[in-house]
Design a protein around this motif. Structure first.
Motif, short mmCIF file in Angstrom:
data_model
loop_
_atom_site.label_atom_id
_atom_site.label_comp_id
_atom_site.label_asym_id
_atom_site.label_seq_id
_atom_site.Cartn_x
_atom_site.Cartn_y
_atom_site.Cartn_z
N LYS A 26 19.10 66.36 20.05
CA LYS A 26 20.48 65.98 20.38
C LYS A 26 21.44 67.15 20.20
N SER A 27 21.25 67.91 19.15
CA SER A 27 22.12 69.08 18.96
C SER A 27 21.88 70.12 20.06
N ARG A 33 25.28 71.15 27.03
CA ARG A 33 26.43 70.58 27.72
C ARG A 33 27.68 71.43 27.50
N ALA A 34 27.83 71.99 26.31
CA ALA A 34 29.02 72.77 25.99
C ALA A 34 28.92 74.22 26.46
#
Length: 103
Positions: A26-27, A33-34
């Motif tokens: 998830k990280s 995404r960022a």
């Protein structure tokens, strides 16, 4: 649920390993995404002096001046012809005229 999860490295507790892997995944997805693009694919800046082309406008203005001056000359000549009746001499004064008449 933990029976279907197969970790890549040997662990003692499969449930904890699955949770840790999910947290790491998830990280990772959050970082992906960022992430910003490394390649600059924006359109290049448009500079005003390249778009306006002042030299082209200058040439067009000079050309219009020449055309207007020539038109004025033609107008003056036509006006003179119209006022004087437009008479012209029909004498052939070329250099070869005398040679042609001899034959």
């Amino acid at each position: 649920m933990h029976r279907r999860y197969i970790p890549y490295s040997p662990v003692t507790c499969v449930l904890l390993k699955q949770r840790w892997d999910n947290v790491v995944f998830k990280s990772h997805r959050k970082k992906v995404r960022a992430a910003k693009a490394v390649i600059d694919n924006k359109t290049p800046r448009e500079y005003r002096h390249v778009i306006i082309k002042l030299k082209k406008h200058q040439y067009e203005a000079e050309r219009e001046e020449v055309i207007n001056r020539d038109n004025q000359d033609l107008y003056r000549k036509m006006d003179h012809i119209m006022r004087t009746g437009g008479r012209t001499d029909h004498k052939n004064t070329s250099l070869c005229y005398s040679k042609r008449n001899k034959k």
